[in-house]
Design a protein around this motif. Structure first.
Motif, PDB file in Angstrom:
ATOM      1  N   PHE A  35      -6.521   7.885   1.838  1.00 50.39           N
ATOM      2  CA  PHE A  35      -7.820   7.842   2.512  1.00 50.39           C
ATOM      3  C   PHE A  35      -7.730   6.970   3.760  1.00 50.39           C
ATOM      4  N   TYR A  36      -7.082   5.826   3.623  1.00 50.83           N
ATOM      5  CA  TYR A  36      -6.969   4.900   4.750  1.00 50.83           C
ATOM      6  C   TYR A  36      -5.982   5.405   5.798  1.00 50.83           C
ATOM      7  N   THR A  37      -4.840   5.909   5.364  1.00 53.74           N
ATOM      8  CA  THR A  37      -3.839   6.358   6.339  1.00 53.74           C
ATOM      9  C   THR A  37      -4.331   7.584   7.100  1.00 53.74           C
ATOM     10  N   LYS A  38      -5.049   8.474   6.428  1.00 56.60           N
ATOM     11  CA  LYS A  38      -5.596   9.652   7.116  1.00 56.60           C
ATOM     12  C   LYS A  38      -6.650   9.260   8.145  1.00 56.60           C
ATOM     13  N   VAL A  60      -0.707  -1.848   5.813  1.00 50.65           N
ATOM     14  CA  VAL A  60      -2.042  -2.412   5.611  1.00 50.65           C
ATOM     15  C   VAL A  60      -2.791  -1.593   4.570  1.00 50.65           C
ATOM     16  N   ALA A  61      -2.700  -0.284   4.636  1.00 50.45           N
ATOM     17  CA  ALA A  61      -3.388   0.574   3.665  1.00 50.45           C
ATOM     18  C   ALA A  61      -2.915   0.267   2.246  1.00 50.45           C
ATOM     19  N   TYR A  85      -6.626  -4.466   9.451  1.00 49.74           N
ATOM     20  CA  TYR A  85      -7.451  -4.835   8.298  1.00 49.74           C
ATOM     21  C   TYR A  85      -8.936  -4.664   8.616  1.00 49.74           C
ATOM     22  N   GLN A  86      -9.347  -4.951   9.856  1.00 50.86           N
ATOM     23  CA  GLN A  86     -10.738  -4.722  10.245  1.00 50.86           C
ATOM     24  C   GLN A  86     -11.070  -3.231  10.164  1.00 50.86           C
ATOM     25  N   GLN A  98      -6.298 -10.931   6.114  1.00 50.38           N
ATOM     26  CA  GLN A  98      -5.954 -11.321   7.480  1.00 50.38           C
ATOM     27  C   GLN A  98      -5.337 -12.711   7.510  1.00 50.38           C
ATOM     28  N   SER A  99      -5.780 -13.595   6.641  1.00 51.03           N
ATOM     29  CA  SER A  99      -5.255 -14.962   6.631  1.00 51.03           C
ATOM     30  C   SER A  99      -3.778 -15.000   6.239  1.00 51.03           C
TER      31      SER A  99
END
Length: 170
Positions: free
Chosen positions: A140-143, A150-151, A115-116, A103-104
């Motif tokens: 996994f993240y995009t689904k 970000v993923a 990101y959270q 995030q920074s």
């Protein structure tokens, strides 16, 4: 935030924090990261030049033939790690620290929220950074609703963060 709650606002999750307060928090985190980076960064003029020469070794025709039943080359970026990450803090805290670091690197509140989301998914599934790095499972993240960029960064940049984290600890 105290005034917000006293005025009747409810804080049950990260999503309940008002945008102006989030912006202040992110700005403070960014200032802290910038201060640390300035303290750590050597002067560019004091660094000697670095010459990098990329040369691929030649292979004999015999070496490039794969034997039937032998090991087959994996896909590029298959995520097989040869060394373990060295993270000297509780693994769930490391996921949070890594998320803060990611995030920074962005000023956009919407990117911070993504990101959270990636952080919550990781912790909800009892994953740690080493497992995420080994799996390289962007899908996994995009689904689960995390945006592509970000993923990809969340999965890809773990070793970079770990190297920087360990440099800061030493």
């Amino acid at each position: 935030m105290i005034k917000f709650v006293q005025a009747g606002g409810a804080l049950q999750s990260h999503d309940d924090i008002p945008e102006d307060i989030r912006a202040q928090i992110y700005a403070e985190v960014q200032q802290d990261v910038d201060r640390r980076r300035k303290r750590r960064a050597p002067s560019v003029s004091s660094c000697p030049p670095i010459n990098i020469t990329n040369v691929l070794p030649t292979q004999s025709p015999q070496a490039s033939i794969t034997q039937p039943g032998g090991p087959q080359p994996g896909p590029v970026g298959s995520g097989v790690r040869k060394t373990r990450l060295q993270i000297p803090e509780p693994l769930d805290d490391a996921v949070r620290s890594y998320t803060d670091w990611q995030q920074s690197r962005f000023s956009s509140i919407s990117t911070h929220m993504e990101y959270q989301k990636a952080c919550r998914l990781t912790l909800d599934e009892c994953l740690d950074l080493e497992l995420v790095s080994e799996r390289q499972d962007v899908e996994f993240y995009t689904k689960n609703g995390v945006k592509q960029g970000v993923a990809h960064r969340f999965v890809r940049d773990i070793e970079l963060w770990a190297d920087q984290f360990n440099d800061d600890v030493v």
